[in-house]
Scaffold this motif. Structure first.
Motif, PDB file in Angstrom:
ATOM      1  N   GLU A  93       0.878  -1.166   0.000  1.00  0.00           N
ATOM      2  CA  GLU A  93       0.000   0.000   0.000  1.00  0.00           C
ATOM      3  C   GLU A  93       0.914   1.215   0.000  1.00  0.00           C
ATOM      4  O   GLU A  93       1.859   1.291   0.784  1.00  0.00           O
ATOM      5  CB  GLU A  93      -0.878   0.015   1.251  1.00  0.00           C
ATOM      6  N   ILE A  94       0.645   2.170  -0.871  1.00  0.00           N
ATOM      7  CA  ILE A  94       1.417   3.412  -0.889  1.00  0.00           C
ATOM      8  C   ILE A  94       0.860   4.302   0.222  1.00  0.00           C
ATOM      9  O   ILE A  94      -0.319   4.629   0.231  1.00  0.00           O
ATOM     10  CB  ILE A  94       1.317   4.137  -2.250  1.00  0.00           C
ATOM     11  N   ILE A  95       1.718   4.688   1.154  1.00  0.00           N
ATOM     12  CA  ILE A  95       1.302   5.531   2.277  1.00  0.00           C
ATOM     13  C   ILE A  95       1.497   7.009   1.939  1.00  0.00           C
ATOM     14  O   ILE A  95       0.618   7.831   2.151  1.00  0.00           O
ATOM     15  CB  ILE A  95       2.083   5.175   3.565  1.00  0.00           C
ATOM     16  N   SER A  96       2.686   7.348   1.394  1.00  0.00           N
ATOM     17  CA  SER A  96       2.936   8.747   1.044  1.00  0.00           C
ATOM     18  C   SER A  96       4.054   8.855   0.023  1.00  0.00           C
ATOM     19  O   SER A  96       4.888   7.951  -0.105  1.00  0.00           O
ATOM     20  CB  SER A  96       3.298   9.568   2.286  1.00  0.00           C
ATOM     21  N   LEU A  97       4.048   9.963  -0.698  1.00  0.00           N
ATOM     22  CA  LEU A  97       5.127  10.341  -1.604  1.00  0.00           C
ATOM     23  C   LEU A  97       5.522  11.760  -1.253  1.00  0.00           C
ATOM     24  O   LEU A  97       4.657  12.597  -0.982  1.00  0.00           O
ATOM     25  CB  LEU A  97       4.673  10.297  -3.063  1.00  0.00           C
ATOM     26  N   GLU A  98       6.819  12.010  -1.270  1.00  0.00           N
ATOM     27  CA  GLU A  98       7.327  13.325  -0.901  1.00  0.00           C
ATOM     28  C   GLU A  98       8.401  13.755  -1.896  1.00  0.00           C
ATOM     29  O   GLU A  98       9.258  12.965  -2.292  1.00  0.00           O
ATOM     30  CB  GLU A  98       7.934  13.223   0.502  1.00  0.00           C
ATOM     31  N   GLU A  99       8.350  15.011  -2.257  1.00  0.00           N
ATOM     32  CA  GLU A  99       9.342  15.583  -3.166  1.00  0.00           C
ATOM     33  C   GLU A  99      10.734  15.520  -2.560  1.00  0.00           C
ATOM     34  O   GLU A  99      10.917  15.763  -1.371  1.00  0.00           O
ATOM     35  CB  GLU A  99       8.961  17.043  -3.440  1.00  0.00           C
ATOM     36  N   GLY A 100      11.699  15.219  -3.391  1.00  0.00           N
ATOM     37  CA  GLY A 100      13.088  15.213  -2.950  1.00  0.00           C
ATOM     38  C   GLY A 100      13.742  16.569  -3.134  1.00  0.00           C
ATOM     39  O   GLY A 100      13.071  17.579  -3.405  1.00  0.00           O
ATOM     40  N   ASP A 101      15.063  16.590  -3.020  1.00  0.00           N
ATOM     41  CA  ASP A 101      15.829  17.831  -3.082  1.00  0.00           C
ATOM     42  C   ASP A 101      16.305  18.201  -4.480  1.00  0.00           C
ATOM     43  O   ASP A 101      16.731  19.328  -4.704  1.00  0.00           O
ATOM     44  CB  ASP A 101      17.076  17.713  -2.188  1.00  0.00           C
ATOM     45  N   PHE A 102      16.287  17.254  -5.424  1.00  0.00           N
ATOM     46  CA  PHE A 102      16.919  17.491  -6.718  1.00  0.00           C
ATOM     47  C   PHE A 102      16.424  18.761  -7.394  1.00  0.00           C
ATOM     48  O   PHE A 102      17.223  19.597  -7.795  1.00  0.00           O
ATOM     49  CB  PHE A 102      16.725  16.292  -7.657  1.00  0.00           C
ATOM     50  N   PHE A 103      15.135  18.922  -7.535  1.00  0.00           N
ATOM     51  CA  PHE A 103      14.590  20.094  -8.235  1.00  0.00           C
ATOM     52  C   PHE A 103      14.401  21.294  -7.325  1.00  0.00           C
ATOM     53  O   PHE A 103      13.947  22.346  -7.754  1.00  0.00           O
ATOM     54  CB  PHE A 103      13.291  19.738  -8.954  1.00  0.00           C
ATOM     55  N   ASN A 104      14.753  21.183  -6.061  1.00  0.00           N
ATOM     56  CA  ASN A 104      14.666  22.293  -5.111  1.00  0.00           C
ATOM     57  C   ASN A 104      16.009  22.960  -4.862  1.00  0.00           C
ATOM     58  O   ASN A 104      16.162  23.682  -3.885  1.00  0.00           O
ATOM     59  CB  ASN A 104      14.104  21.791  -3.773  1.00  0.00           C
ATOM     60  N   GLN A 105      16.984  22.728  -5.699  1.00  0.00           N
ATOM     61  CA  GLN A 105      18.319  23.279  -5.490  1.00  0.00           C
ATOM     62  C   GLN A 105      18.329  24.804  -5.460  1.00  0.00           C
ATOM     63  O   GLN A 105      19.133  25.403  -4.768  1.00  0.00           O
ATOM     64  CB  GLN A 105      19.282  22.753  -6.565  1.00  0.00           C
ATOM     65  N   SER A 106      17.423  25.432  -6.203  1.00  0.00           N
ATOM     66  CA  SER A 106      17.361  26.891  -6.196  1.00  0.00           C
ATOM     67  C   SER A 106      16.302  27.403  -5.218  1.00  0.00           C
ATOM     68  O   SER A 106      15.990  28.585  -5.206  1.00  0.00           O
ATOM     69  CB  SER A 106      17.063  27.406  -7.608  1.00  0.00           C
ATOM     70  N   GLY A 107      15.752  26.503  -4.428  1.00  0.00           N
ATOM     71  CA  GLY A 107      14.770  26.909  -3.420  1.00  0.00           C
ATOM     72  C   GLY A 107      13.341  26.595  -3.771  1.00  0.00           C
ATOM     73  O   GLY A 107      12.488  26.558  -2.904  1.00  0.00           O
ATOM     74  N   LYS A 108      13.045  26.405  -5.060  1.00  0.00           N
ATOM     75  CA  LYS A 108      11.675  26.126  -5.461  1.00  0.00           C
ATOM     76  C   LYS A 108      11.660  25.039  -6.520  1.00  0.00           C
ATOM     77  O   LYS A 108      12.469  25.023  -7.420  1.00  0.00           O
ATOM     78  CB  LYS A 108      11.007  27.370  -6.048  1.00  0.00           C
ATOM     79  N   GLY A 109      10.719  24.158  -6.384  1.00  0.00           N
ATOM     80  CA  GLY A 109      10.494  23.123  -7.382  1.00  0.00           C
ATOM     81  C   GLY A 109       9.008  22.856  -7.464  1.00  0.00           C
ATOM     82  O   GLY A 109       8.224  23.379  -6.673  1.00  0.00           O
ATOM     83  N   ALA A 110       8.619  22.061  -8.415  1.00  0.00           N
ATOM     84  CA  ALA A 110       7.215  21.680  -8.558  1.00  0.00           C
ATOM     85  C   ALA A 110       7.146  20.159  -8.483  1.00  0.00           C
ATOM     86  O   ALA A 110       8.011  19.464  -9.014  1.00  0.00           O
ATOM     87  CB  ALA A 110       6.663  22.171  -9.888  1.00  0.00           C
ATOM     88  N   PHE A 111       6.121  19.655  -7.804  1.00  0.00           N
ATOM     89  CA  PHE A 111       5.992  18.224  -7.607  1.00  0.00           C
ATOM     90  C   PHE A 111       4.513  17.853  -7.557  1.00  0.00           C
ATOM     91  O   PHE A 111       3.749  18.458  -6.803  1.00  0.00           O
ATOM     92  CB  PHE A 111       6.670  17.823  -6.292  1.00  0.00           C
ATOM     93  N   ASN A 112       4.137  16.890  -8.386  1.00  0.00           N
ATOM     94  CA  ASN A 112       2.773  16.378  -8.393  1.00  0.00           C
ATOM     95  C   ASN A 112       2.820  14.870  -8.543  1.00  0.00           C
ATOM     96  O   ASN A 112       3.763  14.329  -9.129  1.00  0.00           O
ATOM     97  CB  ASN A 112       1.959  16.955  -9.560  1.00  0.00           C
ATOM     98  N   HIS A 113       1.802  14.214  -8.020  1.00  0.00           N
ATOM     99  CA  HIS A 113       1.714  12.771  -8.215  1.00  0.00           C
ATOM    100  C   HIS A 113       0.252  12.331  -8.160  1.00  0.00           C
ATOM    101  O   HIS A 113      -0.590  13.004  -7.567  1.00  0.00           O
ATOM    102  CB  HIS A 113       2.532  12.011  -7.160  1.00  0.00           C
ATOM    103  N   VAL A 114       0.001  11.211  -8.821  1.00  0.00           N
ATOM    104  CA  VAL A 114      -1.311  10.596  -8.816  1.00  0.00           C
ATOM    105  C   VAL A 114      -1.094   9.114  -8.528  1.00  0.00           C
ATOM    106  O   VAL A 114      -0.309   8.460  -9.209  1.00  0.00           O
ATOM    107  CB  VAL A 114      -2.035  10.769 -10.168  1.00  0.00           C
ATOM    108  N   ILE A 115      -1.783   8.612  -7.507  1.00  0.00           N
ATOM    109  CA  ILE A 115      -1.701   7.196  -7.153  1.00  0.00           C
ATOM    110  C   ILE A 115      -2.973   6.517  -7.646  1.00  0.00           C
ATOM    111  O   ILE A 115      -4.076   6.910  -7.269  1.00  0.00           O
ATOM    112  CB  ILE A 115      -1.565   7.006  -5.625  1.00  0.00           C
ATOM    113  N   ASP A 116      -2.816   5.523  -8.496  1.00  0.00           N
ATOM    114  CA  ASP A 116      -3.942   4.714  -8.963  1.00  0.00           C
ATOM    115  C   ASP A 116      -3.848   3.367  -8.251  1.00  0.00           C
ATOM    116  O   ASP A 116      -3.172   2.444  -8.706  1.00  0.00           O
ATOM    117  CB  ASP A 116      -3.887   4.536 -10.478  1.00  0.00           C
TER     118      ASP A 116
END
Length: 185
Positions: A93-116
């Motif tokens: 069972e997927i409990i949670s997904l969390e954005e990592g640091d890779f795209f936040n190197q400049s302080g801001k990133g975008a992260f979206n996900h859909v669990i089917d």
């Protein structure tokens, strides 16, 4: 003579299945040094490829939450990385997904996900908000899963990756990229 249903222009459609010229997905042996990604010698310079690797527990217990991470490495700037995971929904069972640091190197990133949950698929979109993109090596995703049943080789896989470079074409790693776990009762 052609085999019924075979395409003479594409001999891989013959009744005997794929030929050496048309490898099957997952047919190559796994390379443990790359998190399960098969070793490749495809002529594409390494700096034009992105690499994804799983890190985390190789063992778990039924009902206890396990944390896994996906590490992303790219020598060239990436603007975005859409990718897709698959898992057996009777194993996890997927409990949670969390954005990592890779795209936040400049302080801001975008992260979206859909669990089917019904199909056992997760679609993820991660992006840099800075036009310069992001490069280097860092965590792109943390996922928490709960094992549901005892299984000697339960797995979760990255099955699709579409890297979007900022100024050049970047190539995805070979898929599937598999993380295997032994689930104890």
């Amino acid at each position: 003579n052609t085999v019924s249903g075979a395409n003479p222009a594409n001999p891989s459609n013959a009744a005997n299945g794929p030929t050496a010229a048309t490898p099957r997905v997952g047919a190559e042996p796994a390379n443990p040094a790359t998190g399960g990604t098969p070793a490749q010698n495809d002529g594409i310079p390494a700096e034009n490829k992105v690499q994804l690797t799983w890190t985390g527990a190789k063992e778990g217990r039924v009902g206890q939450i396990v944390k896994l991470e996906v590490q992303l490495e790219s020598a060239n700037p990436l603007r975005a990385l859409p990718f897709q995971l698959t898992y057996d929904n009777t194993q996890f069972e997927i409990i949670s997904l969390e954005e990592g640091d890779f795209f936040n190197q400049s302080g801001k990133g975008a992260f979206n996900h859909v669990i089917d949950k019904a199909s056992g698929r997760v679609s993820i979109g991660a992006a840099a908000s800075d036009a310069a993109g992001a490069k280097g090596k860092a965590r792109v995703l943390t996922i928490q899963i709960k094992p549901l049943k005892e299984e000697a080789e339960a797995s979760i896989q990255i099955i699709g990756v579409s890297p979007i470079g900022t100024n050049k074409t970047l190539y995805p790693p070979a898929v599937p990229i598999t993380h295997v776990m032994n689930i104890a009762p």
